[in-house]
Design a protein around this motif. Structure first.
Motif, short mmCIF file in Angstrom:
data_model
loop_
_atom_site.label_atom_id
_atom_site.label_comp_id
_atom_site.label_asym_id
_atom_site.label_seq_id
_atom_site.Cartn_x
_atom_site.Cartn_y
_atom_site.Cartn_z
N SER A 38 3.54 0.14 -4.49
CA SER A 38 4.21 0.08 -3.32
C SER A 38 4.02 -0.95 -2.40
O SER A 38 2.95 -1.51 -2.56
CB SER A 38 4.35 1.58 -2.70
OG SER A 38 3.05 1.84 -2.26
N ARG A 39 4.82 -0.94 -1.30
CA ARG A 39 4.51 -2.12 -0.23
C ARG A 39 3.61 -1.21 1.02
O ARG A 39 3.66 -1.95 1.85
CB ARG A 39 5.73 -2.62 -0.05
CG ARG A 39 6.39 -3.30 -0.68
CD ARG A 39 7.69 -3.91 0.06
NE ARG A 39 8.66 -4.61 -1.26
CZ ARG A 39 9.71 -5.47 -0.81
NH1 ARG A 39 10.30 -5.10 0.51
NH2 ARG A 39 10.21 -5.93 -1.88
N ASN B 38 -1.16 0.65 -7.43
CA ASN B 38 -0.46 1.13 -6.18
C ASN B 38 0.59 -0.10 -6.36
O ASN B 38 0.44 -1.24 -5.77
CB ASN B 38 -1.00 1.00 -5.03
CG ASN B 38 -0.22 1.37 -3.67
OD1 ASN B 38 0.78 1.50 -3.72
ND2 ASN B 38 -0.72 0.74 -2.71
N ARG C 76 6.66 6.85 1.07
CA ARG C 76 7.16 6.55 -0.24
C ARG C 76 5.78 5.53 -0.98
O ARG C 76 5.66 4.46 -0.97
CB ARG C 76 8.21 5.38 -0.03
CG ARG C 76 9.63 6.21 0.48
CD ARG C 76 9.80 7.07 -1.04
NE ARG C 76 11.05 7.98 -0.66
CZ ARG C 76 11.19 9.19 -0.18
NH1 ARG C 76 10.15 9.76 0.02
NH2 ARG C 76 12.33 9.50 0.01
N TYR C 77 5.07 6.45 -1.39
CA TYR C 77 3.95 5.78 -2.37
C TYR C 77 4.10 5.83 -3.70
O TYR C 77 4.89 6.86 -4.20
CB TYR C 77 2.53 6.53 -2.10
CG TYR C 77 2.02 6.58 -0.86
CD1 TYR C 77 1.87 5.55 -0.09
CD2 TYR C 77 1.30 7.67 -0.33
CE1 TYR C 77 1.40 5.39 1.26
CE2 TYR C 77 0.67 7.79 1.10
CZ TYR C 77 0.79 6.60 1.73
OH TYR C 77 0.29 6.73 2.94
N ARG C 78 4.15 4.72 -4.38
CA ARG C 78 4.54 4.59 -5.81
C ARG C 78 3.24 3.81 -6.50
O ARG C 78 2.69 3.06 -6.21
CB ARG C 78 5.51 3.54 -6.07
CG ARG C 78 6.84 4.00 -5.40
CD ARG C 78 7.88 2.85 -5.48
NE ARG C 78 8.48 2.96 -7.13
CZ ARG C 78 8.51 2.09 -7.91
NH1 ARG C 78 7.88 1.05 -7.55
NH2 ARG C 78 8.94 2.39 -9.10
N PRO D 68 -1.46 -2.39 -1.09
CA PRO D 68 -0.33 -2.59 -1.91
C PRO D 68 -0.75 -3.56 -2.91
O PRO D 68 -1.34 -4.51 -2.80
CB PRO D 68 0.87 -3.45 -0.96
CG PRO D 68 0.09 -2.93 0.49
CD PRO D 68 -1.17 -2.66 0.37
N THR E 112 -1.82 3.35 0.73
CA THR E 112 -2.04 4.83 0.54
C THR E 112 -3.14 5.47 1.36
O THR E 112 -3.97 4.76 1.72
CB THR E 112 -2.51 5.00 -1.21
OG1 THR E 112 -3.80 4.72 -1.35
CG2 THR E 112 -1.64 4.37 -1.81
N ASP F 177 9.99 9.37 -9.66
CA ASP F 177 10.37 9.57 -8.45
C ASP F 177 11.03 11.06 -8.42
O ASP F 177 11.86 11.44 -9.07
CB ASP F 177 11.40 8.57 -7.82
CG ASP F 177 11.59 8.75 -6.20
OD1 ASP F 177 11.18 9.63 -5.60
OD2 ASP F 177 12.33 7.86 -5.90
#
Length: 457
Positions: free
Chosen positions: A103-104, A101, A73-75, A133, A107, A10
């Motif tokens: 994140s929730r 991916n 907030r893409y993880r 997600p 993308t 991050d």
């Protein structure tokens, strides 16, 4: 956006992140911003309120896209896998990229780019549409190199853009991998070379330890040893885990000597004399390992490839498999040495019990030919493949010059089975010829033969 390999990283708290995001404005975004500012200035000068509103809309749109893209907030987690990680020169390897991916959020449009050296091919780029997600995307590409070496792959870069194409942000993963391109190897015929001692596959010599608890010679525990072979008395005496050495295979040894002197070779590239010698050394060591020999790789500088014991020879079959990979890795990056002689390699070869010696020589002057001739006294059998680099740099296949014939004569008189290597020769045919010719007087009669003959029947 957060990107990682193999775990996410991050960087949203970086103070310069927003400035970097503004620097990611595309040509379209910069054009909109410039048009909006120009329209606002004209509206202020001309007193046109409607034009001012248009200008503000044009200027604010790319800024909003930058802010939204920066705050998203893409993880995404990425990894890379090579299949295989060690390939011969000219062969292809496939690189598999795995994107996850975690994140929730969905993308946006992602562009995936991997960094590869130019010798492996063009830089691969992939466009990934919206990833749900928990979604996973896998892509792959191929790499190939005609030049041996170690090539880093990575870091992987992920580019994110907004739906309007106003801004693009690039994040780099931290991990990278290494592709090892080893020399090409050529299968060799299973012949018995002159002076070769018996090894595995040619009458295995084994020496069993004498029966009785006191006659057992213990050794240190190695990973994979059977725990039932633990010798507790020796373990208590030495303070470390010891196992019974119930069987001591007497493996025949083979030393592959590679002449890497810079002054011994001319020219460069995949078809040069030096690359042929490197490929020949790789083929010889692989062939002898397959026959069950304990093989070590030696250069003119007297340095042995890692993977053996203090003598450079591996101690067991399991160690031979490991040392084979280490020796091939060493040949993948071997280059020219600045030394001018073979004396260091001569000093490493101890007298009397060095087994078989297979050497790949470049240009030899009278002094170095004499040093090479003395190496024969320190081995049970010796085979030399001698390259005339001047002949390799000329077009066409010409006969070896007089100086080449003279150095071959010196080696043969010392007991070597010495063969000239003309340009483009096949090692398999030379290897067969070496197996049919003998050292000394027999081989001296073959002074006029070339590397393309199959030898006398």
């Amino acid at each position: 956006m957060t990107a990682g390999s193999p775990g996410p990283v991050d960087d949203s708290d970086d103070k310069g992140g927003l400035r970097a995001a503004l620097g990611g404005l595309t040509t379209r975004g910069r054009s909109f911003l410039a048009a909006g500012v120009a329209a606002a200035v004209c509206a202020f000068v001309l007193g046109q309120g409607d034009l001012l509103r248009v200008g503000l809309l044009l200027a604010v749109l790319p800024l909003v896209c930058v802010t939204v893209l920066y705050r998203t907030r893409y993880r995404v987690v990425g990894s890379r896998r090579l299949s295989p990680s060690r390939v011969p020169a000219g062969a292809e390897a496939r690189v598999h990229l795995h994107m996850d991916n975690v994140s929730r959020l969905h993308t946006g449009l992602l562009m995936l780019q991997d960094r590869v050296p130019y010798v492996l091919g063009p830089r691969p780029r992939f466009v990934l549409d919206r990833v749900e997600p928990g979604g996973v995307r896998e892509v792959s590409y191929r790499v190939r190199s005609d030049l041996r070496g170690r090539y880093p792959l990575g870091p992987l870069q992920l580019q994110l853009s907004d739906p309007f194409g106003m801004c693009e942000l690039t994040r780099s993963f931290s991990a990278y991998d290494t592709l090892v391109v080893v020399p090409r190897t050529e299968p060799l015929p299973p012949l018995r070379l002159a002076g070769e001692a018996s090894g595995y596959g040619d009458g295995r010599q084994r020496s069993l330890a004498l029966a009785g608890e006191d006659d057992i010679i213990p050794r240190g525990y190695r990973h994979g040893d059977d725990l039932r072979r633990v010798h507790w008395r020796s373990t208590a005496r030495h303070g470390e885990l010891m196992v019974r050495r119930e069987e001591q295979p007497q493996r025949a040894g083979c030393t592959v000597l590679l002449d890497t002197r810079r002054i011994a070779y001319q020219g460069g590239g995949p078809g040069s004399a030096f690359e042929w010698a490197v490929s020949g050394a790789a083929s010889a060591l692989v062939h002898m390992l397959e026959r069950g020999f304990a093989v070590r790789l030696l250069t003119d500088e007297g340095s042995a490839a890692p993977g053996g014991d203090t003598d450079g020879f591996p101690g067991s079959i399991h160690e031979s498999a490991e040392s084979a990979g280490l020796m091939m890795d060493a040949l993948a990056v071997v280059g020219h040495s600045d030394g001018g002689g073979l004396s260091r390699a001569h000093d490493v070869l101890r007298g009397g019990d060095e087994g078989l010696l297979v050497a790949f020589f470049g240009d030899l002057d009278e002094e170095q030919a004499a040093v090479a001739a003395r190496m024969r006294q320190r081995s049970r059998g010796a085979v030399a493949f001698v390259l005339d680099s001047g002949d390799w740099t000329r077009d066409g296949r010409t006969a070896a010059p007089a100086v080449g014939s003279e150095r071959l004569r010196l080696l043969r008189e010392a007991g070597w089975t010495a063969l000239p290597v003309p340009p483009g020769a096949e090692l398999a045919r030379l290897w067969q010829q070496a197996g049919q010719e003998g050292p000394g007087v027999r081989s001296s009669a073959a002074g006029t033969t070339t590397g393309f003959s199959g030898g006398r029947s």
